[in-house]
Enzyme design. Structure first.
Site, short mmCIF file in Angstrom:
data_model
loop_
_atom_site.label_atom_id
_atom_site.label_comp_id
_atom_site.label_asym_id
_atom_site.label_seq_id
_atom_site.Cartn_x
_atom_site.Cartn_y
_atom_site.Cartn_z
N HIS A 159 6.52 10.98 -28.77
CA HIS A 159 5.55 11.75 -27.97
C HIS A 159 5.88 13.25 -27.98
O HIS A 159 5.02 14.08 -28.23
CB HIS A 159 5.51 11.19 -26.54
CG HIS A 159 4.66 12.01 -25.61
ND1 HIS A 159 3.28 12.04 -25.69
CD2 HIS A 159 5.00 12.89 -24.61
CE1 HIS A 159 2.81 12.86 -24.77
NE2 HIS A 159 3.83 13.39 -24.10
N GLU A 190 -5.22 17.41 -10.52
CA GLU A 190 -5.83 17.97 -11.73
C GLU A 190 -7.33 18.15 -11.55
O GLU A 190 -8.13 17.86 -12.44
CB GLU A 190 -5.54 17.04 -12.92
CG GLU A 190 -5.37 17.78 -14.23
CD GLU A 190 -4.83 16.90 -15.35
OE1 GLU A 190 -3.72 16.35 -15.19
OE2 GLU A 190 -5.52 16.77 -16.36
N GLU A 242 8.80 19.74 -24.51
CA GLU A 242 8.12 19.95 -23.22
C GLU A 242 8.70 21.19 -22.51
O GLU A 242 8.00 21.84 -21.75
CB GLU A 242 8.23 18.71 -22.33
CG GLU A 242 7.61 17.44 -22.92
CD GLU A 242 6.10 17.31 -22.68
OE1 GLU A 242 5.51 18.18 -22.01
OE2 GLU A 242 5.51 16.33 -23.17
N LYS A 287 6.49 23.48 -13.04
CA LYS A 287 5.71 22.26 -12.80
C LYS A 287 5.47 22.08 -11.30
O LYS A 287 4.38 21.71 -10.88
CB LYS A 287 6.39 21.03 -13.41
CG LYS A 287 5.59 19.77 -13.13
CD LYS A 287 5.63 18.72 -14.17
CE LYS A 287 4.58 17.64 -13.84
NZ LYS A 287 4.64 16.50 -14.72
N ASN A 319 -1.11 20.02 -20.16
CA ASN A 319 -1.45 19.19 -21.33
C ASN A 319 -1.51 20.02 -22.61
O ASN A 319 -2.02 19.54 -23.64
CB ASN A 319 -2.81 18.50 -21.11
CG ASN A 319 -2.75 17.54 -19.93
OD1 ASN A 319 -1.70 16.96 -19.66
ND2 ASN A 319 -3.85 17.37 -19.23
N HIS A 326 -1.92 13.80 -29.14
CA HIS A 326 -2.36 12.42 -28.91
C HIS A 326 -3.03 11.86 -30.17
O HIS A 326 -2.83 10.70 -30.54
CB HIS A 326 -3.31 12.38 -27.72
CG HIS A 326 -3.69 11.00 -27.30
ND1 HIS A 326 -2.91 10.24 -26.47
CD2 HIS A 326 -4.74 10.22 -27.64
CE1 HIS A 326 -3.47 9.06 -26.29
NE2 HIS A 326 -4.59 9.02 -27.00
N HIS A 353 -1.26 18.48 -26.08
CA HIS A 353 -1.37 17.02 -25.94
C HIS A 353 -2.62 16.44 -26.62
O HIS A 353 -2.61 15.28 -27.00
CB HIS A 353 -1.34 16.62 -24.46
CG HIS A 353 0.05 16.64 -23.87
ND1 HIS A 353 0.80 17.80 -23.79
CD2 HIS A 353 0.83 15.66 -23.36
CE1 HIS A 353 1.97 17.51 -23.24
NE2 HIS A 353 2.02 16.23 -22.97
N ARG A 407 0.82 -1.23 0.00
CA ARG A 407 0.00 0.00 0.00
C ARG A 407 0.85 1.27 0.00
O ARG A 407 0.42 2.33 0.44
CB ARG A 407 -0.97 0.03 1.18
CG ARG A 407 -1.98 -1.08 1.16
CD ARG A 407 -3.21 -0.73 1.99
NE ARG A 407 -4.10 -1.88 2.04
CZ ARG A 407 -4.06 -2.79 2.99
NH1 ARG A 407 -3.21 -2.68 3.99
NH2 ARG A 407 -4.89 -3.80 2.96
N ARG A 442 -3.47 22.13 -13.30
CA ARG A 442 -2.55 21.08 -13.77
C ARG A 442 -2.88 20.71 -15.22
O ARG A 442 -2.00 20.32 -15.98
CB ARG A 442 -2.62 19.84 -12.86
CG ARG A 442 -1.56 18.82 -13.25
CD ARG A 442 -1.25 17.83 -12.16
NE ARG A 442 -0.17 16.96 -12.62
CZ ARG A 442 0.51 16.12 -11.87
NH1 ARG A 442 0.25 16.03 -10.59
NH2 ARG A 442 1.49 15.40 -12.38
N LYS A 452 2.44 11.42 -11.22
CA LYS A 452 1.55 10.63 -12.07
C LYS A 452 2.27 9.34 -12.43
O LYS A 452 3.36 9.37 -13.00
CB LYS A 452 1.20 11.39 -13.35
CG LYS A 452 0.09 12.42 -13.17
CD LYS A 452 -0.36 12.96 -14.52
CE LYS A 452 -1.48 13.97 -14.35
NZ LYS A 452 -1.87 14.61 -15.62
N1 GLY Z 1 2.55 15.45 -17.74
C1 GLY Z 1 1.46 16.20 -17.25
C2 GLY Z 1 1.33 16.18 -15.78
O1 GLY Z 1 2.22 15.73 -15.10
O2 GLY Z 1 0.30 16.58 -15.27
#
Ligand code: GLY
Length: 372
Positions: free
Chosen positions: A271, A241, A189, A231, A250, A257, A253, A125, A246, A147
């Site tokens: 990417h 998010e 990025e 960031k 994107n 995508h 993206h 956990r 947050r 993430k």
């Molecule tokens: N790569 C986008 C984020 O970390 O929210």
């Protein structure tokens, strides 16, 4: 050297950026190595490429301090982000007897970081982990923010968790071995941070981007630190998010995508390359709506083209129409009926979430872009 705090209550951590960090890992990560010693190796996860490049140095460095590494090595690429590899990694961590106080070290690009982070979120956990990102893309994006995910038949990153690392150590020297194409893809990025929230940084990149791409130490460290500082601020304010903050990360993206899906998520379009082209499209679409000037959209396109990144959709030779690209977007997690929240620009250096974008209008816009 730069130390950037990620100020999350109860889970605050630091991102340390300094040349040569990997060769003084035992000092840099000292509090996170407690509990390891004779008879108890430090768990490291790498892919075969990062293992080949870094394991020898890390083994020797640890040995000089009376420590040893235990290595779990995966194949390079997205195929490592599967249930099967996750199961093997979790079993391996359990067999090593990791405890919730231990730290697992992930060394590599986004794939290894995402896989290890997710494994650590579920084993017992929640086991702690340290990110040692070795690509520019992982350094400025995926290693920070918590993430973590694997891919399934239904899509990429659909099974995952928010699980923050305990420490991120970035050694810009490791980028020396990164292929130029991957360096450029990571740089997309970096440009993203300028475009979405820092006009002065964007202008700095217009003038100095070539130095970043050439891995000139001062320019590279400035670009990485500025990107991560933004960031870190965004993640601290909107970790999951749930606000529109947050989501700004994107930018490019959604278009990107769709382009990745159309090219089969293959080497045809990496990417970061898809995100670069996606940002050009977001800028041009914002200009079409009158939200930025055509001159500003052209500046965004020029900065991306100057970095050797794809900037013209027509050049991809896709052989599909705008509706086909818009169909890929319909599968987006955030799609609602015929609309999709879209990251657009209201200025160079200011992104926002537009909620009134009709996919039919996006398809018509893309038809024009595909025609050149
Ligand atoms: N790569 C986008 C984020 O970390 O929210």
């Amino acid at each position: 050297m730069a130390v950037i705090p990620v100020a999350l209550a109860g889970r605050a951590y630091e991102v340390v950026i300094a040349e040569g960090l990997f060769s003084r890992l035992v000092d840099a990560a000292a509090p996170f190595l407690r509990g390891y010693g004779p008879g108890r190796g430090v768990p490291f996860v790498a892919d075969t490429n990062t293992h080949r490049l870094f394991a020898g140095g890390i083994d020797a460095h640890l040995a000089a301090h009376g420590l040893a590494a235990e290595w779990f090595v995966v194949e390079p690429g997205e195929d490592a982000k599967t249930w099967g590899v996750l199961e093997k990694l979790c079993d391996w961590l359990l067999a090593l007897g990791v405890t919730r106080k231990d730290h697992v070290f992930a060394i590599g690009g986004g794939v290894v970081g995402d896989l290890v982070g997710f494994a650590c979120s579920v084993v017992k956990r929640g086991v702690c982990f340290v990110q040692l990102p070795t690509t520019l893309l992982a350094q400025v994006d995926s290693s920070v923010g918590g993430k973590t995910a694997i891919n399934t038949r239904a899509g990429k990153n659909l099974i995952g968790a928010f699980h923050q690392p305990a420490l991120v150590l970035i050694d810009p020297l490791v980028l020396a071995s990164l292929p130029d194409r991957e360096m450029r893809a990571g740089y997309a990025e970096v440009l993203k941070y300028g475009l979405l929230g820092d006009a002065a940084f964007f202008a700095w990149l217009e003038a100095n981007g070539h130095k970043v791409l050439a891995r000139e130490p001062a320019a590279l460290e400035h670009a990485i630190a500025t990107s991560i500082a933004m960031k870190a601020r965004i993640v601290a304010a909107d970790e999951r998010e749930t606000e529109d903050l947050r989501a700004l990360l994107n930018l490019g993206h959604t278009f990107g995508h769709a382009l990745e899906a159309e090219t089969g998520f293959s080497d045809r379009l990496l990417h970061g390359e898809a995100v670069a082209l996606g940002m050009v499209l977001a800028a041009k679409y914002s200009a079409r709506r009158g939200e930025i000037s055509r001159e500003d959209a052209a500046r965004a396109e020029a900065a991306i083209a100057a970095a050797g990144l794809p900037a013209r959709t027509a050049d991809l030779g896709l052989g599909c129409d705008g509706a086909a690209l818009a169909r890929h977007m319909r599968h987006d997690k955030k799609a609602e009926g015929t609309t999709l929240p879209f990251l657009l620009l209201c200025a160079l250096g200011e992104a926002y979430v537009a909620r009134d974008v009709e996919l039919a209008d996006i398809a018509a816009f893309l038809d024009g872009e595909l025609a050149g």
